[in-house]
Design an enzyme around this catalytic site. Structure first.
Site, short mmCIF file in Angstrom:
data_model
loop_
_atom_site.label_atom_id
_atom_site.label_comp_id
_atom_site.label_asym_id
_atom_site.label_seq_id
_atom_site.Cartn_x
_atom_site.Cartn_y
_atom_site.Cartn_z
CG HIS A 85 -1.96 1.07 1.19
ND1 HIS A 85 -1.66 2.40 1.45
CD2 HIS A 85 -3.29 1.03 0.92
CE1 HIS A 85 -2.77 3.13 1.35
NE2 HIS A 85 -3.77 2.31 1.03
CB THR A 86 3.54 2.79 -0.29
OG1 THR A 86 2.68 3.63 -1.09
CG2 THR A 86 3.97 1.56 -1.08
CG ASP A 87 -0.37 7.36 1.75
OD1 ASP A 87 0.25 7.84 2.74
OD2 ASP A 87 -1.21 7.99 1.10
CG LEU A 88 -0.99 1.03 5.21
CD1 LEU A 88 -0.43 -0.19 5.91
CD2 LEU A 88 -2.42 0.77 4.75
CG ASN A 92 -5.40 6.52 2.84
OD1 ASN A 92 -6.21 7.30 2.35
ND2 ASN A 92 -4.10 6.59 2.60
#
Length: 318
Positions: A85-88, A92
């Site tokens: 995912h890289t953007d938790l 989100n």
């Protein structure tokens, strides 16, 4: 990436907790066609639930239930979709509507009191709003959202580009040492403090400045976890390594390392007793220097902290 995830046909329970595409369409534009993706409407970010309930962050008992859903969804992304995912972050993790009547009433309200708008090429562009009022009964399903920065994990070499919100950055990301699925696990550990206390465990702001810096962030990691293992530093990008360490292997910014009071116990004042002890153990399984020493989402799912209920456990032990 959203299309890839939505095409994965799987019986994995975690698929229920990922926002999937419902439909798609194309519309003509001045420089070609534009792809439109249709998603189910969702109510609001998970952190807002605390506001509805009159608390700054989420109560631990509530977070534990939702966090298990997050872990299931993340395991589906990692193991079935092969997606990082890289953007938790708390924004989100979105909650669905508890009842369709909430949307119906919202539509009627918008018709009766149209929101502000501006015209662009003779088309009205309305001001968006995410205020659907207080909860009516329960909450809808949680969904992991926003795959705009997601990447595939089943690649031959680790990724090295910058990812994640600054304060949630994993050590291997800061060092440009190569990262994979386990960067999401570090990120998820950091989110715990955001959801429970609306704060950042590591903010990357040192005593000499009020702005974020990689040096201060890394120093905070050292203060919390101790010196990084040599094998992690050996993987670091040479330019980044020389920015942080001397040729003799000494950290260049010892003055930025917090005092001994900067530890998990003092940074977790929102929990007490056994609940606190188990929480710190749980977080520590995610917040490890070496990526390969962090547990996976699947391994974290049945952690003792997530199943611990202070009142019920104490009563049962009497």
């Amino acid at each position: 990436m959203s299309q890839h995830i939505s095409r994965i046909q799987s019986k994995h329970q975690g698929r229920l907790y990922v926002r999937l595409i419902q439909d798609s369409f194309t519309i003509p534009g001045p420089v070609g066609e534009h792809l439109g993706l249709v998603f189910e409407p969702l109510r609001e970010p998970l952190w807002l639930l605390g506001r509805h309930l009159g608390t700054v962050g989420l109560l631990p008992t509530i977070l534990k239930a939702f966090f298990k859903l997050v872990l299931q969804g993340l395991d589906f992304l990692h193991s079935e979709c092969h997606v990082i995912h890289t953007d938790l972050k708390s924004d989100n993790f979105l909650l669905g509507f508890e009842d369709s009547s909430v949307i119906d009433d919202y539509v009627h309200q918008q018709k009766a009191n149209p929101p502000l708008y501006k015209e662009v090429d003779r088309h009205p562009i309305y001001q968006s709003s995410a205020d659907f009022g207080g909860l009516r009964k329960g909450v809808g399903l949680l969904k992991i959202n926003d795959f705009g920065a997601a990447v595939f994990g089943n690649v031959s070499t680790p990724h090295r580009h910058d990812i994640q919100p600054e304060q949630f950055c994993a050590p291997e990301v800061l060092l440009k040492a190569g990262w994979t699925y386990s960067a999401d696990i570090w990120n998820l550990g950091m989110v715990l403090w955001e959801l429970l206390e609306d704060t950042s465990l590591l903010d990357g702001i040192g005593p000499e400045s009020d702005v974020y810096s990689r040096e201060a962030h890394f120093a905070q990691m050292i203060g919390l976890l101790g010196p990084p293992p040599r094998e992690l530093l050996d993987r670091a990008d040479s330019a980044v390594h020389s920015d942080l360490y001397t040729t003799q292997g000494e950290f260049k910014y010892p003055r930025l390392i917090p005092s001994e009071d900067f530890n998990f116990s003092n940074l977790t004042l929102f929990l007490k007793g056994e609940d606190k002890r188990l929480f710190i153990e749980f977080a520590s399984k995610m917040l490890q220097w070496l990526p390969e020493e962090r547990l996976t989402a699947k391994e974290l799912y049945n952690d003792p902290w997530l199943n611990f209920r202070p009142g019920a456990n104490q009563k049962g032990s009497q």
